[in-house]
Design a protein around this motif. Structure first.
Motif, PDB file in Angstrom:
ATOM      1  N   GLU A 176     -57.535  -1.202   4.814  1.00  0.00           N
ATOM      2  CA  GLU A 176     -57.381  -2.141   6.219  1.00  0.00           C
ATOM      3  C   GLU A 176     -58.092  -0.330   6.441  1.00  0.00           C
ATOM      4  O   GLU A 176     -59.888  -1.713   6.279  1.00  0.00           O
ATOM      5  CB  GLU A 176     -56.758  -1.797   6.948  1.00  0.00           C
ATOM      6  CG  GLU A 176     -56.178  -3.979   6.560  1.00  0.00           C
ATOM      7  CD  GLU A 176     -55.190  -4.154   7.537  1.00  0.00           C
ATOM      8  OE1 GLU A 176     -54.900  -3.674   8.819  1.00  0.00           O
ATOM      9  OE2 GLU A 176     -54.460  -5.198   6.984  1.00  0.00           O
ATOM     10  N   GLU A 177     -58.753   0.500   6.021  1.00  0.00           N
ATOM     11  CA  GLU A 177     -59.403   1.365   7.048  1.00  0.00           C
ATOM     12  C   GLU A 177     -60.682   1.646   6.091  1.00  0.00           C
ATOM     13  O   GLU A 177     -60.997   2.196   6.842  1.00  0.00           O
ATOM     14  CB  GLU A 177     -58.647   2.729   6.619  1.00  0.00           C
ATOM     15  CG  GLU A 177     -57.193   3.367   7.653  1.00  0.00           C
ATOM     16  CD  GLU A 177     -56.919   4.206   7.844  1.00  0.00           C
ATOM     17  OE1 GLU A 177     -56.550   4.774   6.071  1.00  0.00           O
ATOM     18  OE2 GLU A 177     -55.137   4.473   7.759  1.00  0.00           O
TER      19      GLU A 177
ATOM     20  N   ASP B   5     -65.194  -2.890   5.848  1.00  0.00           N
ATOM     21  CA  ASP B   5     -66.093  -2.625   7.040  1.00  0.00           C
ATOM     22  C   ASP B   5     -66.350  -3.063   8.220  1.00  0.00           C
ATOM     23  O   ASP B   5     -64.945  -3.820   8.134  1.00  0.00           O
ATOM     24  CB  ASP B   5     -67.649  -3.012   5.933  1.00  0.00           C
ATOM     25  CG  ASP B   5     -67.723  -4.193   6.101  1.00  0.00           C
ATOM     26  OD1 ASP B   5     -67.065  -5.258   6.242  1.00  0.00           O
ATOM     27  OD2 ASP B   5     -68.205  -4.959   4.743  1.00  0.00           O
ATOM     28  N   GLU B   6     -67.174  -3.307   8.822  1.00  0.00           N
ATOM     29  CA  GLU B   6     -67.098  -3.686  10.889  1.00  0.00           C
ATOM     30  C   GLU B   6     -66.873  -5.244  10.534  1.00  0.00           C
ATOM     31  O   GLU B   6     -66.413  -5.340  11.111  1.00  0.00           O
ATOM     32  CB  GLU B   6     -67.890  -3.416  11.281  1.00  0.00           C
ATOM     33  CG  GLU B   6     -67.738  -3.935  12.822  1.00  0.00           C
ATOM     34  CD  GLU B   6     -66.831  -2.551  13.724  1.00  0.00           C
ATOM     35  OE1 GLU B   6     -66.346  -3.358  14.239  1.00  0.00           O
ATOM     36  OE2 GLU B   6     -66.062  -1.211  12.555  1.00  0.00           O
ATOM     37  N   ASP B   7     -67.652  -5.438   9.803  1.00  0.00           N
ATOM     38  CA  ASP B   7     -67.891  -7.184   9.678  1.00  0.00           C
ATOM     39  C   ASP B   7     -66.462  -7.778   9.313  1.00  0.00           C
ATOM     40  O   ASP B   7     -65.454  -8.186   9.540  1.00  0.00           O
ATOM     41  CB  ASP B   7     -68.319  -8.239   8.665  1.00  0.00           C
ATOM     42  CG  ASP B   7     -69.885  -7.949   9.314  1.00  0.00           C
ATOM     43  OD1 ASP B   7     -70.066  -7.861  10.576  1.00  0.00           O
ATOM     44  OD2 ASP B   7     -71.087  -8.136   8.473  1.00  0.00           O
TER      45      ASP B   7
ATOM     46  N   ARG C  55     -63.563  -6.238   9.038  1.00  0.00           N
ATOM     47  CA  ARG C  55     -62.284  -6.152  10.018  1.00  0.00           C
ATOM     48  C   ARG C  55     -62.373  -7.108  10.967  1.00  0.00           C
ATOM     49  O   ARG C  55     -61.291  -7.101  11.635  1.00  0.00           O
ATOM     50  CB  ARG C  55     -62.420  -4.029  10.363  1.00  0.00           C
ATOM     51  CG  ARG C  55     -61.669  -3.816  11.332  1.00  0.00           C
ATOM     52  CD  ARG C  55     -61.352  -2.469  11.670  1.00  0.00           C
ATOM     53  NE  ARG C  55     -61.799  -2.047   9.814  1.00  0.00           N
ATOM     54  CZ  ARG C  55     -61.724  -0.589  10.255  1.00  0.00           C
ATOM     55  NH1 ARG C  55     -62.209   0.037  11.624  1.00  0.00           N
ATOM     56  NH2 ARG C  55     -62.591   0.363   9.044  1.00  0.00           N
ATOM     57  N   ARG C  56     -63.843  -7.487  11.561  1.00  0.00           N
ATOM     58  CA  ARG C  56     -63.831  -8.071  12.973  1.00  0.00           C
ATOM     59  C   ARG C  56     -63.223  -9.387  12.412  1.00  0.00           C
ATOM     60  O   ARG C  56     -61.867 -10.042  13.187  1.00  0.00           O
ATOM     61  CB  ARG C  56     -64.798  -8.259  13.599  1.00  0.00           C
ATOM     62  CG  ARG C  56     -65.015  -8.393  14.099  1.00  0.00           C
ATOM     63  CD  ARG C  56     -66.941  -8.804  14.854  1.00  0.00           C
ATOM     64  NE  ARG C  56     -67.460  -8.865  14.637  1.00  0.00           N
ATOM     65  CZ  ARG C  56     -67.871  -7.023  14.275  1.00  0.00           C
ATOM     66  NH1 ARG C  56     -67.866  -6.199  14.929  1.00  0.00           N
ATOM     67  NH2 ARG C  56     -69.362  -7.266  13.248  1.00  0.00           N
ATOM     68  N   ARG C  57     -62.849  -9.675  11.313  1.00  0.00           N
ATOM     69  CA  ARG C  57     -62.605 -11.529  10.658  1.00  0.00           C
ATOM     70  C   ARG C  57     -60.839 -11.227  10.404  1.00  0.00           C
ATOM     71  O   ARG C  57     -60.304 -11.576  11.214  1.00  0.00           O
ATOM     72  CB  ARG C  57     -63.377 -11.488   9.510  1.00  0.00           C
ATOM     73  CG  ARG C  57     -63.063 -12.746   8.458  1.00  0.00           C
ATOM     74  CD  ARG C  57     -63.008 -14.128   9.666  1.00  0.00           C
ATOM     75  NE  ARG C  57     -64.560 -14.463   9.050  1.00  0.00           N
ATOM     76  CZ  ARG C  57     -65.294 -15.238   8.515  1.00  0.00           C
ATOM     77  NH1 ARG C  57     -64.517 -15.891   7.885  1.00  0.00           N
ATOM     78  NH2 ARG C  57     -66.500 -15.116   8.993  1.00  0.00           N
TER      79      ARG C  57
ATOM     80  N   LYS D  30     -64.037  -9.948   2.304  1.00  0.00           N
ATOM     81  CA  LYS D  30     -63.635  -8.787   1.900  1.00  0.00           C
ATOM     82  C   LYS D  30     -64.269  -8.337   0.613  1.00  0.00           C
ATOM     83  O   LYS D  30     -65.140  -6.597   0.132  1.00  0.00           O
ATOM     84  CB  LYS D  30     -62.261  -8.731   1.837  1.00  0.00           C
ATOM     85  CG  LYS D  30     -61.415  -7.327   1.403  1.00  0.00           C
ATOM     86  CD  LYS D  30     -60.168  -7.351   1.461  1.00  0.00           C
ATOM     87  CE  LYS D  30     -59.413  -6.321   0.426  1.00  0.00           C
ATOM     88  NZ  LYS D  30     -59.372  -6.816  -0.621  1.00  0.00           N
TER      89      LYS D  30
END
Length: 179
Positions: free
Chosen positions: A94-95, A98-100, A102-104, A156
């Motif tokens: 999970e690290e 990307d930002e999108d 992670r937000r999802r 992802k």
């Protein structure tokens, strides 16, 4: 206008005639084609037959056993890999999101959390003459969460594909300017 069947009933009228005949003779009317991949399985859902009618059908056919499977929802299943495996490999995937993505993922998990421990699926089954008759109902919120999870996985994979392509494709060469 020519009739569609030899007994003088138009093809458009046949479904109503069949429904009425079944009702008049106390016969359960089920879809003719199974959605199961196996030949000896008939899969039914609430839009095909109610649970009460399904149980009545089991009784009418002389079933002595009605199997059930009740599934409780596990919100913790919305993970890329189990925490113990992440600890074993030394990195949490999970690290790497990307930002999108992670937000999802955070959004899906926040939608899932209130449903943790609730019944998400009920299945009943009986066997008659070697054919398994299965009735299954799934909570609408579970179907919605499953779709959200699939959307997240697609996002992802898309992000991972873009990242892999960036690694494979060297950056364009800079050309020196000529004076």
């Amino acid at each position: 206008m020519a009739q569609d069947t030899p007994d003088g009933i138009g093809i458009d009228e046949l479904p109503a005639v069949i429904r009425q005949w079944a009702a008049d003779h106390d016969i359960y009317l089920l879809p003719a084609l199974s959605t199961a991949e196996e030949q000896h399985t008939v899969c039914l859902e609430p839009q095909d037959i109610t649970l009460g009618a399904f149980c009545g059908l089991a009784g009418a056919l002389g079933a002595r056993v009605l199997y059930q499977d009740i599934e409780e929802f596990d919100a913790d299943a919305f993970t890329l890999i189990p925490r113990s495996l992440a600890d074993d490999i030394g990195q949490d995937p999970e690290e790497l999101l990307d930002e999108d993505a992670r937000r999802r993922l955070i959004s899906v998990r926040s939608q899932a959390r209130p449903h943790h421990g609730r019944i998400c699926s009920v299945e009943a089954c009986f066997v008659h003459n070697g054919v398994a008759h299965i009735w299954q109902a799934t909570a609408p919120w579970h179907d919605e969460l499953a779709a959200e999870w699939l959307d997240f996985l697609a996002l992802k994979e898309h992000a991972e594909g873009n990242a892999a392509n960036r690694k494979k494709t060297p950056p364009p060469k800079k050309h020196a300017r000529r004076p």
